[in-house]
Design an enzyme around this catalytic site. Structure first.
Site, PDB file in Angstrom:
ATOM      1  CG  HIS A 185      -2.067   0.912   1.146  1.00 34.23           C
ATOM      2  ND1 HIS A 185      -2.022   2.228   1.511  1.00 34.23           N
ATOM      3  CD2 HIS A 185      -3.328   0.688   0.736  1.00 34.23           C
ATOM      4  CE1 HIS A 185      -3.216   2.775   1.354  1.00 34.23           C
ATOM      5  NE2 HIS A 185      -4.022   1.855   0.890  1.00 34.23           N
ATOM      6  CB  ILE A 205      -0.307   6.123   1.244  1.00 29.63           C
ATOM      7  CG1 ILE A 205       0.288   6.988   0.139  1.00 29.63           C
ATOM      8  CG2 ILE A 205      -1.348   6.917   2.025  1.00 29.63           C
ATOM      9  CD1 ILE A 205      -0.733   7.416  -0.898  1.00 29.63           C
ATOM     10  N   GLY A 240      -6.004   4.477   5.454  1.00 27.42           N
ATOM     11  CA  GLY A 240      -6.913   5.264   6.290  1.00 27.42           C
ATOM     12  C   GLY A 240      -7.566   4.443   7.386  1.00 27.42           C
ATOM     13  CB  VAL A 241      -9.020   1.007   7.535  1.00 23.90           C
ATOM     14  CG1 VAL A 241     -10.114   1.213   6.520  1.00 23.90           C
ATOM     15  CG2 VAL A 241      -7.885   0.209   6.943  1.00 23.90           C
ATOM     16  CD  GLU A 247      -7.825  -0.901  15.441  1.00 24.48           C
ATOM     17  OE1 GLU A 247      -7.496  -1.411  16.532  1.00 24.48           O
ATOM     18  OE2 GLU A 247      -8.983  -0.963  14.990  1.00 24.48           O
TER      19      GLU A 247
END
Length: 179
Positions: free
Chosen positions: A63, A69, A72-73, A77
């Site tokens: 990723h 990067i 976002g998840v 978290e």
């Protein structure tokens, strides 16, 4: 008239946590423990944690290989784990409890987070109940907001697997098992 005894002052509340103290509170472990240090904490109100983002984190392999990067998840978290560190400090039997997501609202991702960034994760409590909490989290890098979300979490019983019974030796193995 005898002097009036004054009660001792209350013991000051801990306002910082190092990684070992965080690991004693949260059940998460590498590679999913997403906070490194707590720098500020106000009981049942607010907490600030730090996450140092490094290239050796496993999600960067895919990723994205040419432009790493932070997903976002994982930032959401990290907000939940930061809030969990605050929530779980209030739970005396936290070893028998697990904090789980029950909602994510208004998540916004404003800038990419890349290796070398240091995340400042600030979480403010919006609503606190005995077994659930709703929190607003903001993550910033160098003073600029990169992510924010409202998360709702709840405490549930943590079920442990029963210990496995010792396996019986196979016939002819030289060990006799009494019946």
């Amino acid at each position: 008239m005898p002097p009036i005894a004054t009660p001792p002052p209350p013991e000051p509340q801990k306002t910082t946590l190092d990684i070992l103290e965080i690991m004693a509170i949260l059940p998460h472990r590498y590679p999913f423990l997403l906070i490194d240090r707590v720098t500020e904490m106000e009981r049942k109100k607010r907490i600030v944690a730090i996450k140092n983002v490094t290239i050796n984190e496993p999600h960067f392999a895919g990723h994205f290989p040419d432009y790493p990067i932070m997903p976002g998840v994982l930032m959401v978290e990290a907000i939940a784990q930061t809030g969990g560190a605050l929530l779980l400090t209030e739970i005396p039997d936290r070893d028998s409890q697990l904090m789980v997501f029950t909602g994510i609202e208004s998540a916004k991702f404003k800038r990419p987070v890349v290796p070398g960034d240091q995340l400042r994760i600030e979480v403010n409590v919006l609503n606190w109940r005995s077994r659930a909490v709703k929190m607003h989290g903001v993550i910033s890098v160098e003073g600029k907001t990169v992510c924010e979300a409202i998360v709702t979490c709840m405490l549930v019983p943590r079920f442990r697997k029963p210990a496995a019974a010792p396996a019986a030796e196979a016939p002819g193995s030289g060990v006799e098992i009494p019946e």
